[in-house]
Design a protein around this motif. Structure first.
Motif, PDB file in Angstrom:
ATOM      1  N   ALA A   1      45.192  34.687  44.733  1.00  0.00           N
ATOM      2  CA  ALA A   1      43.768  34.985  44.627  1.00  0.00           C
ATOM      3  C   ALA A   1      42.954  33.774  45.024  1.00  0.00           C
ATOM      4  O   ALA A   1      43.302  32.628  44.720  1.00  0.00           O
ATOM      5  CB  ALA A   1      43.426  35.429  43.210  1.00  0.00           C
TER       6      ALA A   1
ATOM      7  N   ILE B   1      41.756  34.308  39.106  1.00  0.00           N
ATOM      8  CA  ILE B   1      41.535  33.026  39.751  1.00  0.00           C
ATOM      9  C   ILE B   1      42.599  32.006  39.374  1.00  0.00           C
ATOM     10  O   ILE B   1      42.927  31.108  40.166  1.00  0.00           O
ATOM     11  CB  ILE B   1      40.129  32.500  39.396  1.00  0.00           C
ATOM     12  CG1 ILE B   1      39.770  31.264  40.218  1.00  0.00           C
ATOM     13  CG2 ILE B   1      40.007  32.257  37.913  1.00  0.00           C
ATOM     14  CD1 ILE B   1      39.688  31.506  41.692  1.00  0.00           C
TER      15      ILE B   1
ATOM     16  N   SER C   1      38.358  38.370  39.435  1.00  0.00           N
ATOM     17  CA  SER C   1      39.467  37.799  40.188  1.00  0.00           C
ATOM     18  C   SER C   1      40.442  37.133  39.226  1.00  0.00           C
ATOM     19  O   SER C   1      40.049  36.574  38.185  1.00  0.00           O
ATOM     20  CB  SER C   1      38.961  36.772  41.206  1.00  0.00           C
ATOM     21  OG  SER C   1      40.021  36.127  41.858  1.00  0.00           O
TER      22      SER C   1
ATOM     23  N   ASN D   1      42.539  37.807  48.745  1.00  0.00           N
ATOM     24  CA  ASN D   1      43.894  37.251  48.725  1.00  0.00           C
ATOM     25  C   ASN D   1      44.159  36.525  50.034  1.00  0.00           C
ATOM     26  O   ASN D   1      43.838  37.031  51.114  1.00  0.00           O
ATOM     27  CB  ASN D   1      44.929  38.358  48.526  1.00  0.00           C
ATOM     28  CG  ASN D   1      44.802  39.023  47.164  1.00  0.00           C
ATOM     29  OD1 ASN D   1      44.512  38.372  46.173  1.00  0.00           O
ATOM     30  ND2 ASN D   1      44.997  40.336  47.129  1.00  0.00           N
TER      31      ASN D   1
ATOM     32  N   ALA E   1      35.886  37.773  46.233  1.00  0.00           N
ATOM     33  CA  ALA E   1      37.243  37.490  45.779  1.00  0.00           C
ATOM     34  C   ALA E   1      38.221  38.179  46.718  1.00  0.00           C
ATOM     35  O   ALA E   1      38.088  39.369  47.008  1.00  0.00           O
ATOM     36  CB  ALA E   1      37.434  37.989  44.341  1.00  0.00           C
TER      37      ALA E   1
ATOM     38  N   LEU F   1      38.611  32.522  45.989  1.00  0.00           N
ATOM     39  CA  LEU F   1      37.180  32.805  45.962  1.00  0.00           C
ATOM     40  C   LEU F   1      36.541  32.220  47.204  1.00  0.00           C
ATOM     41  O   LEU F   1      36.810  31.062  47.567  1.00  0.00           O
ATOM     42  CB  LEU F   1      36.522  32.202  44.720  1.00  0.00           C
ATOM     43  CG  LEU F   1      36.779  32.870  43.372  1.00  0.00           C
ATOM     44  CD1 LEU F   1      36.078  32.086  42.269  1.00  0.00           C
ATOM     45  CD2 LEU F   1      36.298  34.309  43.390  1.00  0.00           C
TER      46      LEU F   1
ATOM     47  N   ALA G   1      31.950  38.662  40.533  1.00  0.00           N
ATOM     48  CA  ALA G   1      33.195  39.282  40.983  1.00  0.00           C
ATOM     49  C   ALA G   1      34.238  39.150  39.889  1.00  0.00           C
ATOM     50  O   ALA G   1      34.103  38.341  38.964  1.00  0.00           O
ATOM     51  CB  ALA G   1      33.690  38.652  42.280  1.00  0.00           C
TER      52      ALA G   1
END
Length: 612
Positions: free
Chosen positions: A116, A54, A52, A107, A105, A118, A50
């Protein structure tokens, strides 16, 4: 040292990336450059890749969960590694206990840019990480333990002396229960799989342990909470969880509790979402039984879409759902489950992902084949193809990386190589060079004339009076058959058509009259349509003796070979002065004067002036 792969792009020169971050230029109109990491040795799947933000820096990064599938370490002791890539270099990594099954991923808070997170699934738990730190753990609801299984373990727990516990009876009872249903708890399945010498010690340790059945998570997806800002990156998103036992749970990003649950009759392999949770949403659940189930808000029963084989990959673009089957086919379905088309592939499909480039509003999907080919599709048209020689794609994902205007395709090969291909900023599928696919003439519309008012009126009349029109047609058809039968019977009675007396002999005869009178010539043409020759036949001419004199009246025929024409002529003289006429009958007789076929001809009237 890891094996080096060669990437070949159709329309571009062959290039090698011997170093980790050396870009490789290409003439492709879809891809701009390429980077490789030949020492990564990753073991992952498309569900564990993914993009993201992060770390909250505003630059999306590639996140891959390295899951060691092979190795000497026992499965229960293996650990996964979360790796965050910046380009092809590992920017940050963290070990994760257990084997991951899926990652998503999403929000968790509504703010500028969002927060963000995971979500990584392992067994019956979804672990949520924020800034690569453990944030919360969500455990999906467990399953009900069978009453028969609970009763068997209850008898062992009720025995105060563990040494006298009948372990063999417990195992036999569990095996009988497993014959009727496979849904036993992990504790019971572990017991019946053990060698008999180890069962007693296992029962002593776990005789009082409460039984529990955990639901294994197999797929994850995201669903926006509300319509306001649902298309932006900062909108909070629910996590949709699919399990091995067919349960689909929707987890709230605020409370991290299950707010909705739907069920399908098979294990879930992939989930695609549409809409938002607060208003209306649709879930397209791909299952292991070769079916896709559409779950919609307000509908109690799902819409079932049957596939030709089990799906190995799926992608949802706009309102269409594309599936890759184990039978080497690529299919397209509408949102209501109608199949649009199916394209056969030359080799099995190994991976599939969506290609969505927002700066150019370009959407498509990417398909990887087992022979190393990677194809980019715009609907059913191939717009670009490149090949990984000597290797095949195991996993891939497409998304923004580094900046909002830069998107890349991340590929993990079967040998563990990581390949990063950057999409061209000027990509346009409408002007892309087509590689293969249907011919352009197939897309040209047929010039169908417009419907006239007469056509519309006739169509309405056919719908309203269909029964009466059918009855009229049947009545006219019956009359036509009756009229044909009457004419045929009249012809047989008047001898206007040949009359066949034997079904074993095929002889065709035709007659012709020559002359003005009173003397005529009657010519009889005989054809043998049988496969064998005929012999011993006679041809006989007869008429009314008061009207005509026939000479000769009987003629012997020679050998009549198949499909040969035999012509015989006789003289017919009119002997009456009356203005009358009659028929001359001609017959072909076999041995013993048995008639085979008979025909007749009507003679013309002879005027008295022509008589001598």
């Amino acid at each position: 040292m890891a094996t080096q792969a060669r990437i070949r792009s159709h329309g571009a020169s062959d290039t090698d990336a011997a170093e980790t971050d050396q870009p490789v230029k290409s003439n492709s109109i879809v891809w701009q450059d390429q980077k490789m990491d030949i020492l990564s040795r990753l073991q992952t799947s498309s569900a564990l890749m993914a993009f993201s933000d992060i770390d909250g820096s505003g630059t999306p990064k590639l996140v891959i969960v390295d899951r060691p599938i092979t190795g000497d370490t026992p499965i229960g002791q293996r650990k996964s590694t979360i790796r965050v890539y910046q380009g092809t270099r590992v920017f940050q990594q963290r070990e994760f206990a257990g084997l991951a099954a899926a990652m998503v991923a999403f929000n968790v808070a509504e703010s500028e840019g969002g927060t963000a997170a995971l979500g990584i699934a392992s067994e019956d738990t979804v672990f949520v990480f924020v800034n690569l730190k453990a944030f919360v753990k969500v455990t999906v609801p467990g399953l009900m333990v069978l009453p028969e299984e609970s009763a068997l373990w209850g008898q062992i727990a009720a025995n105060t002396d563990p040494a006298t516990a009948d372990v063999d009876a417990l195992c036999e009872g569990l095996l009988r229960v497993r014959e009727t249903t496979p849904h036993l708890s992990a504790q019971s399945l572990r017991l019946v799989a053990m060698p008999p010498a180890e069962r007693v010690a296992f029962v002593r340790v776990h005789r009082s342990t409460p039984l529990a059945r955990r639901a294994t998570v197999t797929a994850l997806a995201t669903l926006p909470v509300g319509p306001v800002g649902a298309g932006t990156s900062g909108a909070p998103q629910c996590v949709v969880v699919g399990t091995e036992h067919g349960a689909v749970h929707v987890v709230s990003p605020r409370t991290f509790g299950v707010v909705a649950t739907r069920r399908v009759p098979a294990p879930v392999t992939a989930i695609h979402t549409h809409g938002c949770y607060d208003v209306e949403y649709r879930l397209f659940v791909v299952c292991r039984n070769g079916c896709i189930y559409r779950l919609k808000t307000g509908e109690s029963e799902p819409v079932v879409v049957e596939l030709s084989s089990q799906a190995v990959g799926s992608a949802r673009v706009n309102k269409l759902l594309y599936t890759a089957g184990m039978d080497c086919t690529l299919s397209c379905f509408s949102s209501v489950g109608r199949r649009h088309w199916t394209i056969p592939m030359p080799t099995p499909i190994t991976a599939m992902c969506v290609l969505s480039y927002r700066p150019r509003n370009t959407k498509g999907f990417v398909v990887a084949l087992s022979n190393g080919d990677v194809r980019v599709y715009n609907e059913r048209t191939v717009v670009d193809t490149f090949t990984i020689s000597g290797d095949a794609v195991d996993a891939m994902v497409f998304g923004p990386c580094g900046s909002a205007t830069r998107s890349v395709l991340a590929i993990v090969t079967r040998k563990g190589l990581l390949v990063i291909r950057t999409i061209s900023p000027a990509v346009d599928f409408a002007h892309a060079v087509v590689h293969g696919g249907p011919p352009p003439e197939q897309s040209i519309r047929i010039p169908v004339p417009p419907k006239t008012q007469l056509y519309v009126d006739n169509a309405a009349r056919e719908r309203e009076q269909a029964r009466d029109m059918h009855r009229t047609f049947q009545r006219h058809l019956s009359r036509l058959k009756l009229l044909g039968a009457q004419h045929y019977t009249r012809g047989l009675q008047c001898r206007h058509v040949p009359l066949v007396h034997s079904a074993r002999v095929s002889v065709r005869i035709s007659l012709a009259v020559l002359g003005m009178g009173p003397t005529f010539k009657v010519v009889a043409t005989v054809v043998n349509t049988a496969p064998d020759a005929l012999s011993g036949l006679h041809i006989v001419f007869s008429s009314d003796p008061t009207l005509y004199a026939v000479c000769p009246a009987r003629t012997r025929m020679g050998l009549v070979i198949p499909n040969a024409t035999c012509t015989h002529t006789t003289v017919v003289k009119c002997i009456t002065t009356d203005l009358r006429s009659g028929n001359v009958h001609v017959g072909v007789c076999g041995p013993g004067n048995v008639p085979l076929v008979e025909a007749s001809v009507h003679m013309p009237i002879v005027s008295a002036i022509a008589m001598p």
